[in-house]
Design a protein around this motif. Structure first.
Motif, PDB file in Angstrom:
ATOM      1  N   ILE A  23       0.867  -1.171   0.000  1.00  0.00           N
ATOM      2  CA  ILE A  23       0.000   0.000   0.000  1.00  0.00           C
ATOM      3  C   ILE A  23       0.907   1.225   0.000  1.00  0.00           C
ATOM      4  O   ILE A  23       1.728   1.386   0.910  1.00  0.00           O
ATOM      5  CB  ILE A  23      -0.926  -0.002   1.232  1.00  0.00           C
ATOM      6  N   PRO A  24       0.766   2.086  -1.027  1.00  0.00           N
ATOM      7  CA  PRO A  24       1.655   3.244  -1.088  1.00  0.00           C
ATOM      8  C   PRO A  24       1.398   4.221   0.064  1.00  0.00           C
ATOM      9  O   PRO A  24       0.262   4.372   0.524  1.00  0.00           O
ATOM     10  CB  PRO A  24       1.326   3.890  -2.440  1.00  0.00           C
ATOM     11  N   ASN A  25       2.457   4.879   0.512  1.00  0.00           N
ATOM     12  CA  ASN A  25       2.302   5.873   1.566  1.00  0.00           C
ATOM     13  C   ASN A  25       1.650   7.138   1.002  1.00  0.00           C
ATOM     14  O   ASN A  25       1.398   7.249  -0.203  1.00  0.00           O
ATOM     15  CB  ASN A  25       3.654   6.182   2.233  1.00  0.00           C
ATOM     16  N   GLU A  26       1.372   8.088   1.854  1.00  0.00           N
ATOM     17  CA  GLU A  26       0.642   9.299   1.458  1.00  0.00           C
ATOM     18  C   GLU A  26       1.366  10.059   0.352  1.00  0.00           C
ATOM     19  O   GLU A  26       0.754  10.504  -0.618  1.00  0.00           O
ATOM     20  CB  GLU A  26       0.417  10.207   2.672  1.00  0.00           C
ATOM     21  N   GLU A  27       2.669  10.208   0.472  1.00  0.00           N
ATOM     22  CA  GLU A  27       3.439  10.948  -0.537  1.00  0.00           C
ATOM     23  C   GLU A  27       3.338  10.264  -1.902  1.00  0.00           C
ATOM     24  O   GLU A  27       3.155  10.927  -2.928  1.00  0.00           O
ATOM     25  CB  GLU A  27       4.902  11.051  -0.100  1.00  0.00           C
ATOM     26  N   THR A  28       3.434   8.943  -1.923  1.00  0.00           N
ATOM     27  CA  THR A  28       3.337   8.210  -3.175  1.00  0.00           C
ATOM     28  C   THR A  28       1.931   8.319  -3.756  1.00  0.00           C
ATOM     29  O   THR A  28       1.766   8.492  -4.969  1.00  0.00           O
ATOM     30  CB  THR A  28       3.726   6.735  -2.963  1.00  0.00           C
ATOM     31  N   ARG A  29       0.905   8.223  -2.903  1.00  0.00           N
ATOM     32  CA  ARG A  29      -0.478   8.366  -3.390  1.00  0.00           C
ATOM     33  C   ARG A  29      -0.683   9.740  -4.016  1.00  0.00           C
ATOM     34  O   ARG A  29      -1.310   9.863  -5.071  1.00  0.00           O
ATOM     35  CB  ARG A  29      -1.487   8.142  -2.253  1.00  0.00           C
ATOM     36  N   GLU A  30      -0.153  10.779  -3.378  1.00  0.00           N
ATOM     37  CA  GLU A  30      -0.273  12.132  -3.928  1.00  0.00           C
ATOM     38  C   GLU A  30       0.430  12.241  -5.276  1.00  0.00           C
ATOM     39  O   GLU A  30      -0.088  12.874  -6.203  1.00  0.00           O
ATOM     40  CB  GLU A  30       0.291  13.157  -2.945  1.00  0.00           C
TER      41      GLU A  30
END
Length: 91
Positions: free
Chosen positions: A54-61
């Motif tokens: 599951i990608p972290n917040e920075e990667t999702r952004e």
């Protein structure tokens, strides 16, 4: 029981790390793969969870921003010259 060979392709660095792990726990790669195969057959399943990271917040952004850029080419800045991009990023 008759023996057979199996060829497995993997990234060289992953192989090195796996060999090191196997040596640390006192087994060869062949033994490790045989243990995996026996446990898989005995349990009739992969003997561990295979999950997607599951990608972290920075990667999702970053993913969302890329999707916006694809959907709307006027969104953000695009470059045709790597040197220009690097000057802007580092300047």
């Amino acid at each position: 029981m008759a023996q057979t060979n199996i060829n497995i392709r993997m990234d060289a660095e992953l192989k090195r790390q796996f060999e090191e792990f196997c040596a640390d726990v006192g087994m060869s790669m062949t033994t490790a793969f045989t243990v995996f195969a026996k446990k898989t057959v005995r349990e009739n399943r992969i003997p561990f969870s295979v999950d997607r990271e599951i990608p972290n917040e920075e990667t999702r952004e970053a993913i969302e921003e890329t999707q916006r850029m694809i959907a709307d080419p006027s969104y953000g800045r695009s470059y045709t010259d790597v040197d220009e991009m690097m000057r802007e990023l580092l300047g």
